[in-house]
Design an enzyme around this catalytic site. Sequence first.
Site, PDB file in Angstrom:
ATOM      1  N   HIS A 274     -32.813   1.466  22.981  1.00 36.93           N
ATOM      2  CA  HIS A 274     -32.760   2.473  21.914  1.00 36.93           C
ATOM      3  C   HIS A 274     -32.254   3.730  22.612  1.00 36.93           C
ATOM      4  CE1 HIS A 274     -34.759   4.392  18.150  1.00 36.93           C
ATOM      5  NE2 HIS A 274     -34.220   5.396  18.838  1.00 36.93           N
TER       6      HIS A 274
ATOM      7  N   HIS B 234     -31.462   6.930  24.389  1.00 33.18           N
ATOM      8  CA  HIS B 234     -32.347   8.010  24.815  1.00 33.18           C
ATOM      9  C   HIS B 234     -31.677   8.835  25.889  1.00 33.18           C
ATOM     10  CE1 HIS B 234     -33.265   4.348  27.114  1.00 33.18           C
ATOM     11  NE2 HIS B 234     -33.567   5.118  28.140  1.00 33.18           N
TER      12      HIS B 234
HETATM   13  P1  5GP Z   1     -33.996   3.671  30.888  1.00 30.77           P
HETATM   14  O1  5GP Z   1     -34.267   2.954  32.167  1.00 30.77           O
HETATM   15  O2  5GP Z   1     -33.815   2.712  29.730  1.00 30.77           O
HETATM   16  O3  5GP Z   1     -32.886   4.669  30.989  1.00 30.77           O
HETATM   17  O4  5GP Z   1     -35.260   4.560  30.586  1.00 30.77           O
HETATM   18  C1  5GP Z   1     -36.389   4.102  29.911  1.00 30.77           C
HETATM   19  C2  5GP Z   1     -37.491   5.087  30.216  1.00 30.77           C
HETATM   20  O5  5GP Z   1     -38.523   4.865  29.286  1.00 30.77           O
HETATM   21  C3  5GP Z   1     -38.086   4.941  31.609  1.00 30.77           C
HETATM   22  O6  5GP Z   1     -37.940   6.171  32.319  1.00 30.77           O
HETATM   23  C4  5GP Z   1     -39.538   4.589  31.347  1.00 30.77           C
HETATM   24  O7  5GP Z   1     -40.434   5.183  32.253  1.00 30.77           O
HETATM   25  C5  5GP Z   1     -39.752   5.086  29.925  1.00 30.77           C
HETATM   26  N1  5GP Z   1     -40.750   4.334  29.173  1.00 30.77           N
HETATM   27  C6  5GP Z   1     -40.848   2.983  29.084  1.00 30.77           C
HETATM   28  N2  5GP Z   1     -41.864   2.650  28.279  1.00 30.77           N
HETATM   29  C7  5GP Z   1     -42.411   3.824  27.840  1.00 30.77           C
HETATM   30  C8  5GP Z   1     -43.510   4.125  26.974  1.00 30.77           C
HETATM   31  O8  5GP Z   1     -44.182   3.244  26.413  1.00 30.77           O
HETATM   32  N3  5GP Z   1     -43.791   5.429  26.764  1.00 30.77           N
HETATM   33  C9  5GP Z   1     -43.059   6.428  27.346  1.00 30.77           C
HETATM   34  N4  5GP Z   1     -43.436   7.698  27.079  1.00 30.77           N
HETATM   35  N5  5GP Z   1     -42.025   6.184  28.166  1.00 30.77           N
HETATM   36  C10 5GP Z   1     -41.703   4.891  28.409  1.00 30.77           C
HETATM   37 ZN    ZN Z   2     -35.244   1.438  18.163  1.00 35.11          ZN
END
Ligand code: 5GP
Ligand code: ZN
Length: 112
Positions: free
Chosen positions: A96, A98
């Site tokens: 999703h 972010h």
């Molecule tokens: P990506 O690796 O997809 O760029 O970043 C995903 C981010 O989401 C990671 O930094 C991870 O720590 C964060 N994250 C994963 N699960 C959760 C959650 O349940 N709550 C929150 N607040 N952050 C999450």
């Molecule tokens: Zn979503």
Amino acid sequence: MDCLFCKIISGDIPSSKVYEDDMCLAFKDINPQTPVHILVIPKAHIASADGVNAENSKYVARIFEVIPQIAAEQGLVGGYRIISNCGEDACQSVKHLHFHIMGGRKLPENMG
Ligand code: 5GP
Ligand code: ZN
């Protein structure tokens, strides 16, 4: 849809919110990599930066309008980094869209 961040938007999964409006939500990353580590997400399921199009780009525009406000509220007076991991090679773990807002200390020049 089985999407972690959609569940955070709906409130099914709790989060530490720092900003919310009709189009986006910002909350603290559960595993912060920097003293300030906020995630900003659209309130529409867009899988990644690859999923941005003419119909949904207004969500991205709003996110970039509120990021300076969030950064100021978080005390990021010295600057900050905005990151969006897109796809496998970038290690995107939540499908999703972010944007990571990271700061609170001097960040390394090297981005990987
Ligand atoms: P990506 O690796 O997809 O760029 O970043 C995903 C981010 O989401 C990671 O930094 C991870 O720590 C964060 N994250 C994963 N699960 C959760 C959650 O349940 N709550 C929150 N607040 N952050 C999450
Ligand atoms: Zn979503």
